[in-house]
Design a protein around this motif. Structure first.
Motif, PDB file in Angstrom:
ATOM      1  N   CYS A 149      31.354  50.760  37.760  1.00  0.00           N
ATOM      2  CA  CYS A 149      30.179  49.972  37.406  1.00  0.00           C
ATOM      3  C   CYS A 149      29.019  50.188  38.359  1.00  0.00           C
ATOM      4  O   CYS A 149      27.957  49.614  38.179  1.00  0.00           O
ATOM      5  N   ASN A 158      32.811  49.710  43.070  1.00  0.00           N
ATOM      6  CA  ASN A 158      33.103  48.649  42.109  1.00  0.00           C
ATOM      7  C   ASN A 158      33.446  49.233  40.742  1.00  0.00           C
ATOM      8  O   ASN A 158      32.861  50.233  40.326  1.00  0.00           O
ATOM      9  N   TYR A 160      34.890  48.256  36.490  1.00  0.00           N
ATOM     10  CA  TYR A 160      35.091  47.285  35.422  1.00  0.00           C
ATOM     11  C   TYR A 160      36.358  47.596  34.633  1.00  0.00           C
ATOM     12  O   TYR A 160      36.654  48.751  34.344  1.00  0.00           O
ATOM     13  N   ASP A 162      37.091  46.451  31.086  1.00  0.00           N
ATOM     14  CA  ASP A 162      36.294  45.826  30.033  1.00  0.00           C
ATOM     15  C   ASP A 162      37.121  45.622  28.767  1.00  0.00           C
ATOM     16  O   ASP A 162      37.488  46.570  28.092  1.00  0.00           O
ATOM     17  N   LYS A 167      34.968  41.076  30.948  1.00  0.00           N
ATOM     18  CA  LYS A 167      35.159  42.094  31.974  1.00  0.00           C
ATOM     19  C   LYS A 167      35.789  41.532  33.249  1.00  0.00           C
ATOM     20  O   LYS A 167      35.372  40.481  33.749  1.00  0.00           O
ATOM     21  N   GLU A 169      36.250  42.609  37.165  1.00  0.00           N
ATOM     22  CA  GLU A 169      35.546  43.488  38.097  1.00  0.00           C
ATOM     23  C   GLU A 169      36.368  43.657  39.368  1.00  0.00           C
ATOM     24  O   GLU A 169      36.816  42.674  39.958  1.00  0.00           O
ATOM     25  N   GLU A 179      33.885  39.252  35.916  1.00  0.00           N
ATOM     26  CA  GLU A 179      32.459  39.559  36.008  1.00  0.00           C
ATOM     27  C   GLU A 179      31.647  38.299  35.704  1.00  0.00           C
ATOM     28  O   GLU A 179      32.017  37.491  34.845  1.00  0.00           O
ATOM     29  N   GLU A 180      30.556  38.107  36.411  1.00  0.00           N
ATOM     30  CA  GLU A 180      29.806  36.844  36.360  1.00  0.00           C
ATOM     31  C   GLU A 180      29.353  36.469  34.947  1.00  0.00           C
ATOM     32  O   GLU A 180      29.496  35.320  34.528  1.00  0.00           O
ATOM     33  N   ARG A 207      35.468  32.865  40.722  1.00  0.00           N
ATOM     34  CA  ARG A 207      35.655  33.805  39.611  1.00  0.00           C
ATOM     35  C   ARG A 207      37.003  34.521  39.690  1.00  0.00           C
ATOM     36  O   ARG A 207      37.335  35.319  38.829  1.00  0.00           O
TER      37      ARG A 207
END
Length: 217
Positions: A149, A158, A160, A162, A167, A169, A179-180, A207
């Protein structure tokens, strides 16, 4: 000026490599007016994409000072401050180099795609583990795509995992988390999803997923 003959004589050649690997010609190049040495990777020197060899490079360019070669982009995966592994990008571009500033020539074996790296296999293991959890079943998501990513300046740290918009991360600095954007969307969807996440002492939700350990590669 570097002695090409010495570079060739001190470099070991290898037999046929496994199909998933590609042997590259690595040219360490000292930039003019600088002490820094940069690595340039070449996978072929001819239009027919035959493999680059040190001997071919020396024979072809020994009487030239400025040469144009097809540089292959190699992405480095970082773990902390060290390179964990490399993989080839499809990008290739011509670059001009001055023979006088070649520091050394050697062979480099690099995975020809991200899916052959150890990092990808680690991420795949994480993805398989996620498919066994209740959140995966509740979301009814399918088999994930795995990809880097961030590719800033040819480096990556970093990644992902998905699942069609949801997603996970992975980062070497923080481990595995949602993922945020996916995290916020999930919490707005249903209150019950809050139970899947770790909670800080001050009440904030992390998260990080409760059922995942923090992976170290």
């Amino acid at each position: 000026m570097v002695e090409f003959s010495n570079c060739f004589e001190t470099t070991k050649t290898t037999n046929a490599e496994p199909e998933k690997f590609q042997r590259l010609l690595r040219i360490d190049y000292r930039m003019q007016r600088s002490d820094n040495v940069y690595s340039i990777y070449v996978s072929h020197l001819e239009s027919d994409f035959s493999s680059a060899t040190i001997k071919d490079f020396v024979n072809r360019y020994k009487d030239q000072k400025l040469v144009y070669i097809p540089r292959k982009k190699v992405t480095s995966i970082y773990s902390g401050y060290s390179i964990y592994e490399n993989y080839l990008d499809d990008t290739e571009e011509l670059i001009a180099i001055n023979i006088d500033y070649i520091y050394s020539i050697s062979y480099e074996k690099t995975p020809s795609a991200f899916i052959y790296t150890k990092t990808y296999k680690k991420l795949l293991d994480m993805a398989k583990k996620f498919t066994k959890c209740q959140l995966y079943k509740d979301l009814k998501v399918s088999t994930p795509k795995i990809y880097p990513c961030d590719l800033k300046d040819g480096t990556c740290s970093n990644f992902y995992i998905d699942y069609e918009g949801f997603k996970l991360e992975f980062s070497y600095s923080t481990g595995l988390e949602v993922e945020e954007k996916s995290f916020n969307k999930l919490l707005k969807k249903d209150e019950k999803y809050k139970d899947f996440f770790e909670k800080h002492d001050d009440g904030r939700l992390s998260r990080y997923l409760k059922f995942f350990e923090k992976y170290e590669v």
